[in-house]
Design an enzyme around this catalytic site. Structure first.
Site, mmCIF file in Angstrom:
data_model
loop_
_atom_site.group_PDB
_atom_site.id
_atom_site.type_symbol
_atom_site.label_atom_id
_atom_site.label_comp_id
_atom_site.label_asym_id
_atom_site.label_seq_id
_atom_site.Cartn_x
_atom_site.Cartn_y
_atom_site.Cartn_z
ATOM 1 N N GLU A 12 2.385 0.776 1.862
ATOM 2 C CA GLU A 12 3.513 0.525 2.757
ATOM 3 C C GLU A 12 4.703 0.151 1.903
ATOM 4 O O GLU A 12 4.556 -0.443 0.833
ATOM 5 C CB GLU A 12 3.211 -0.583 3.768
ATOM 6 C CG GLU A 12 2.921 -1.949 3.177
ATOM 7 C CD GLU A 12 2.719 -3.011 4.245
ATOM 8 O OE1 GLU A 12 3.704 -3.721 4.557
ATOM 9 O OE2 GLU A 12 1.592 -3.113 4.761
ATOM 10 N N GLU A 68 -2.417 -7.539 0.332
ATOM 11 C CA GLU A 68 -1.464 -8.529 -0.182
ATOM 12 C C GLU A 68 -2.133 -9.880 -0.432
ATOM 13 O O GLU A 68 -1.526 -10.946 -0.300
ATOM 14 C CB GLU A 68 -0.257 -8.671 0.759
ATOM 15 C CG GLU A 68 0.511 -7.365 0.919
ATOM 16 C CD GLU A 68 1.663 -7.460 1.900
ATOM 17 O OE1 GLU A 68 2.102 -8.581 2.208
ATOM 18 O OE2 GLU A 68 2.132 -6.406 2.369
#
Length: 537
Positions: A365, A259
């Site tokens: 995820e 991220e």
């Protein structure tokens, strides 16, 4: 001949008359009185609820603005046309109008207006894609990148589960998630996600590694350089860490500093430094643990604009992942009815288009929240539908996807609880069970899917009985039924995602046909009709 002063006086008078006879539509330039008159007539018709008549007036003005290249005003008018069509429930026409609003706003550099118009249009856009199930062996290496741990076809299923008390007891290890999560969901999972702070020894995960080895599962390590990227050096720690991975005896996905495109992580903001450190870690891992680890580069799904800035390069990346979450958000509903009309599946589109031809891609995820946290409203029906549509349709729309990790937790970071935990919601759990039952979803690294899917929309289908499925998207967030018509006759109907049905195409051999797909909303009302061309071999 008029004198010079008199001539100037006449000219000024003429200019004054012209100015008085001209007005402007908000946001644009000046136009002749008749254009303004038509615009006012349209507004008056709207005020009386006569939207069809108002649209007709607006279209006259829009055509004139396009003709005279007054694109800013054209964009404004198409916004009004789209709004009126949406009030009339003519959503396909509203979409077409907002597409034009976006187009003409873009022509005059109104980027944010263009983006907003496109978002409105996409929220209501209807579409249908048809697929047939086939033997994976027939595809050969079509979907294969020859990457470490990669199945030729199929997707490894995984989860982050250690925070779900129903499947994992951190104090007693009874149950341990490697056993508890399969018991909860009814299927063995191929891998589990763990978060790991860079600088710690891998031995701190000893029990997790031992359980993974005993249960035949892999681990995905979400490695976080909490102290910043400068902490990552070519030093004894990094080389020892790589050796520990090599010695672990299980497949490990090394997801380094994920991220990175988001400003919520300390390793965001310096793409050049990020790439340097990712490459350093990748070089050491590849050299020390070439058969034990896959280097995973995994941005967040948002923001999109800077994702590519952080890509380290094909030589350093084995798999591309993405964090992919959906939380109910009605604020962007163009119909202002408090619905979230977005598609969790569609959010995977950008990463897939950017990297799926180069690397195996997966959801490293993600999940769909069953609560609207701002209002604490239960959205189980919506989230269950989104979850099933995602897992059941993913293999068809994105056949090169090679893994999906579900985030099984009710996470309370930033004082905003995010509700994903399967054990806390029986309906969402049942949706998940149904979703992963497909043999496409693999329980062990090294497994292969026996099935795959081939798109037949605008393509060919064999002249025999075929198992047809569809990805149908419409303005309504939940569909209840889909029917298939050929030649004016209903040939199949289904009430379950992914709208699977058997259709005998043999009777249409050698013909180009149109499969009419009709989808119905949760109340049984027709939501959209889509025509899909197919050629029968």
């Amino acid at each position: 001949m008029l004198g010079q002063k008199k001539w100037k006086s006449v000219l000024l008078l003429l200019i004054a008359v012209m100015v008085l006879s001209i007005t402007a539509i908000p946001g644009g330039n000046a136009y002749a009185m008749n254009v303004w008159g038509i615009y006012k007539e349209a507004q008056q018709l709207e005020a009386k609820g006569k939207y069809t008549e108002a649209i007709a007036k607006y279209k006259i003005i829009a055509a004139e603005f396009v003709k005279t290249q007054q694109y800013g005003n054209a964009s404004n008018i198409y916004r009004n046309i789209g709004a009126d069509y949406s009030i009339l429930g003519k959503y396909d026409d509203a979409v077409a109008s907002w597409d034009l609003e976006a187009l003409y706003a873009g022509k005059v550099g109104q980027t944010q207006i263009s983006i907003a118009a496109k978002r409105k249009a996409d929220a209501l856009r209807s579409s249908a894609q048809l697929f047939v199930e086939t033997e994976a062996a027939k595809l050969g290496n079509t979907n294969y990148h020859q990457a470490i741990f990669e199945p030729k076809n199929g997707a490894l299923i995984g989860a982050y589960a250690e925070l779900d008390p129903k499947v994992h007891n951190a104090k007693t290890s009874n149950p341990f998630y490697t056993e508890g999560f399969p018991q909860l969901t009814g299927k063995k999972h191929a891998a589990y996600l763990l978060y790991f702070t860079y600088g710690n020894p891998l031995s701190s995960l000893k029990s997790h590694i031992e359980e993974a080895r005993a249960n035949g599962t892999a681990l995905q390590l979400g490695i976080q350089p909490i102290k910043g990227l400068n902490q990552v050096q070519d030093d004894a720690y990094l080389h020892q860490f790589a050796q520990e991975i090599a010695d672990a005896g299980i497949p490990i996905f090394v997801r380094f500093a994920n991220e990175m495109n988001g400003d919520w992580v300390p390793w965001n903001g310096n793409p050049k430094l990020y790439i340097e450190k990712f490459r350093l870690v990748a070089n050491v891992i590849h050299k020390t643990a070439p058969d034990s680890a896959a280097m995973v580069w995994a941005p967040g799904q948002i923001p999109e604009y800077n994702i590519e800035d952080y890509y380290p390069g094909d030589a350093y990346v084995d798999w591309v992942g993405v964090s992919l979450y959906t939380i109910f958000n009605p604020t962007l509903d163009p119909l202002k009815k408090g619905e979230d009309r977005s598609s969790h599946l569609d959010k995977f589109d950008l990463i897939y288009k950017l990297y799926a031809d180069r690397k195996p891609v997966f959801i490293s995820e993600g999940g769909v929240s069953y609560m609207y946290p701002e209002k604490l409203q239960d959205k189980t029906a919506w989230s269950s539908y989104q979850l099933k549509q995602f897992y059941m349709t993913l293999p068809m729309v994105y056949p090169k996807v090679k893994g999906v990790f579900y985030f099984d937790s009710n996470h309370d970071a930033s004082n905003r609880v995010k509700y994903y935990m399967l054990s806390a919601n029986a309906k969402l759990l049942e949706a998940y069970k149904q979703s992963i039952a497909s043999p496409f979803y693999l329980s062990t690294v090294g497994d292969e899917s026996p099935i795959a899917y081939r798109k037949i929309s605008g393509a060919t289908v064999e002249a025999s009985t075929q198992k047809v499925s569809a990805y149908v998207k419409s303005w309504t967030p939940i569909l209840s039924k889909v029917t298939y018509e050929i030649g004016g006759k209903v040939v199949a109907a289904t009430t379950q995602l992914p709208w699977k049905a058997s259709i005998n195409f043999a009777v249409y051999k050698g013909k180009s046909i149109t499969v009419v797909v009709k989808a119905y909303d949760s109340n049984g009302k027709l939501a959209t009709t889509q025509k899909v061309p197919v050629t029968v071999k």
